[in-house]
Design a protein around this motif. Structure first.
Motif, mmCIF file in Angstrom:
data_model
loop_
_atom_site.group_PDB
_atom_site.id
_atom_site.type_symbol
_atom_site.label_atom_id
_atom_site.label_comp_id
_atom_site.label_asym_id
_atom_site.label_seq_id
_atom_site.Cartn_x
_atom_site.Cartn_y
_atom_site.Cartn_z
ATOM 1 N N VAL A 87 3.490 1.825 2.553
ATOM 2 C CA VAL A 87 3.990 0.973 1.534
ATOM 3 C C VAL A 87 5.408 0.590 1.678
ATOM 4 C CG1 VAL A 87 4.204 0.217 -0.971
ATOM 5 C CG2 VAL A 87 2.081 1.686 -0.025
ATOM 6 N N LEU A 88 5.860 -0.540 2.160
ATOM 7 C CA LEU A 88 7.228 -0.897 2.107
ATOM 8 C C LEU A 88 7.786 -1.884 1.205
ATOM 9 C CD1 LEU A 88 7.017 -1.281 5.816
ATOM 10 C CD2 LEU A 88 7.325 0.811 5.138
ATOM 11 N N ARG A 89 8.936 -1.966 0.861
ATOM 12 C CA ARG A 89 9.584 -2.907 -0.108
ATOM 13 C C ARG A 89 10.512 -3.961 0.428
ATOM 14 N NH1 ARG A 89 10.084 -1.339 -5.386
ATOM 15 N NH2 ARG A 89 10.597 -3.609 -5.693
ATOM 16 N N THR A 90 10.162 -5.087 0.265
ATOM 17 C CA THR A 90 10.913 -6.029 0.818
ATOM 18 C C THR A 90 12.069 -6.768 -0.015
ATOM 19 O OG1 THR A 90 9.265 -7.720 0.274
ATOM 20 C CG2 THR A 90 9.200 -6.741 2.577
ATOM 21 N N PHE A 100 12.349 -8.641 -5.111
ATOM 22 C CA PHE A 100 11.900 -7.674 -4.294
ATOM 23 C C PHE A 100 10.256 -8.135 -4.261
ATOM 24 C CE2 PHE A 100 15.611 -5.709 -5.766
ATOM 25 C CZ PHE A 100 16.029 -5.231 -5.002
ATOM 26 N N GLY A 101 9.717 -7.774 -3.170
ATOM 27 C CA GLY A 101 8.378 -7.888 -2.909
ATOM 28 C C GLY A 101 7.769 -6.344 -2.349
ATOM 29 N N GLY A 118 4.378 -10.810 -3.433
ATOM 30 C CA GLY A 118 5.656 -11.076 -4.016
ATOM 31 C C GLY A 118 6.590 -11.815 -3.196
ATOM 32 N N SER A 119 8.152 -11.631 -3.111
ATOM 33 C CA SER A 119 8.876 -12.197 -2.597
ATOM 34 C C SER A 119 8.952 -11.579 -1.160
ATOM 35 C CB SER A 119 10.267 -12.019 -3.244
ATOM 36 O OG SER A 119 11.448 -12.903 -2.533
ATOM 37 N N ILE A 201 14.916 1.227 -0.414
ATOM 38 C CA ILE A 201 15.000 1.480 0.948
ATOM 39 C C ILE A 201 15.399 3.030 1.276
ATOM 40 C CG2 ILE A 201 17.564 1.133 0.812
ATOM 41 C CD1 ILE A 201 15.470 -0.056 3.842
ATOM 42 N N HIS A 202 15.859 3.765 0.458
ATOM 43 C CA HIS A 202 15.777 5.057 0.713
ATOM 44 C C HIS A 202 14.728 5.772 1.063
ATOM 45 C CE1 HIS A 202 16.955 9.455 -0.311
ATOM 46 N NE2 HIS A 202 18.220 8.987 0.475
#
Length: 327
Positions: A87-90, A100-101, A118-119, A201-202
């Motif tokens: 799972v990664l956040r964009t 954020f997506g 999402g975005s 991101i961390h």
């Protein structure tokens, strides 16, 4: 099917054919046992039906499918047998605000499935970049995972660059003492957005560290340096976020200090004028008591002498306060 944005079979680093979701069983019948052959499917906010088809074909875990459908997950890496689920956040900058997506990646022997929510920027650029380097794409499914992760992390840098420019402008207005209430509100908004970026991101640093360990399926020793590079980019993003948050904190502290100084200056100015006005007030109050025996009360020159004395004392006080910087 509208949610499917890309679906192709690759063999030895080269695109063999495009494939529809309904034909997965036919097109991928050689996956695995034929080495170097895998299918890469890209989905955007798929419905349950599309995810169910992909799950049946590749044997994806129910919990991972549930996460991919619901989204709103924190960045993480989970292993289900010989398969990975990431799972990664964009992040994207839209209308001056960070949106954020999420991207979910299923990777196993013979398949890579990316699910965007999402975005998020399209991964067509990532697919094209991989296809232009067949030697690297021949590394297999894990190179696709690396490419998507690297693309997501690198997309944080343009966002931070724009925020840095805005923060520099806000900082300049603070030190020129031209801030408005809207500027202060924007500083707090930026602090919140930067904190959200850091939370997004961390955790990828730990994900990359785990990807470089030998106990993770799919990952060979020769591809570990690529994830070390992603980890380095993650650290750079975190450091940039921390630096920008420190700048905003300093700007808020400086603005509070300038406001305190302005308030002190106003208080000194009020105190100076109050001291000056106290002189005629006190003299007028004394002479307004209607006593018969008062100095110079019955003298013809008494009135101008009292006025001259008042103006002289007020003038001396004004000169002293002006010299001291109070007025």
């Amino acid at each position: 099917m509208g949610s499917v944005v890309g679906s192709a079979v690759y063999q030895s680093g080269r695109r063999v054919e495009d494939v529809e979701i309904e034909r997965l069983d036919i097109a991928c019948e050689a996956v695995p046992p034929e080495p170097g052959r895998f299918v890469w499917i890209g989905l955007f906010e798929p419905d349950e039906g599309v995810l169910a088809k992909v799950q049946r074909r590749f044997g994806l875990h129910d919990l991972a499918i549930e996460d991919a459908h619901n989204a709103h997950q924190r960045p993480k890496l989970e292993a289900y047998g010989d398969s990975l689920f990431l799972v990664l956040r964009t992040a994207q900058l839209l209308d001056g605000h960070v949106r954020f997506g999420e991207t979910h990646i299923f990777a196993g022997r013979g398949h890579v499935v990316t699910v965007r929510h999402g975005s998020s920027t399209s991964y067509a650029e990532v697919r094209g970049r991989c296809e232009r380097t067949p030697r690297m794409l021949a590394l297999g499914e894990i190179f696709v995972v690396y490419s998507v992760m690297d693309f997501i992390v690198d997309n944080y840098f343009p966002v931070l660059h724009v925020l840095e420019t805005e923060i520099d402008e806000l900082e300049d207005r603070v030190f020129k003492q031209r801030t408005t209430l809207a500027d202060i509100e924007r500083i707090y908004e930026l602090r919140h957005e930067l904190m959200t970026i850091r939370r997004a991101i961390h955790p990828l640093g730990e994900v990359c560290a785990r990807m470089m360990r030998f106990d993770t399926p799919l990952i060979e020793e020769r591809v570990q340096p690529y994830f070390r590079d992603v980890q380095d980019h993650v650290l750079r993003v975190v450091e940039a976020v921390d630096s920008l948050r420190e700048l905003l904190t300093s700007a808020l502290e400086a603005n509070a200090l300038f406001a305190s100084l302005r308030q002190n200056e106003d208080m000194r100015r009020f105190a100076g004028w109050a001291a000056i006005l106290a002189v005629p007030t006190a003299v007028a109050g004394i002479y307004g008591m209607n006593f018969e025996d008062m100095p110079e009360l019955k003298q013809s020159w008494g009135y101008p002498v009292v006025l001259a004395t008042i103006f002289t004392i007020c003038g001396v006080l004004y000169w002293r306060f002006k010299r001291a910087g109070w007025l």
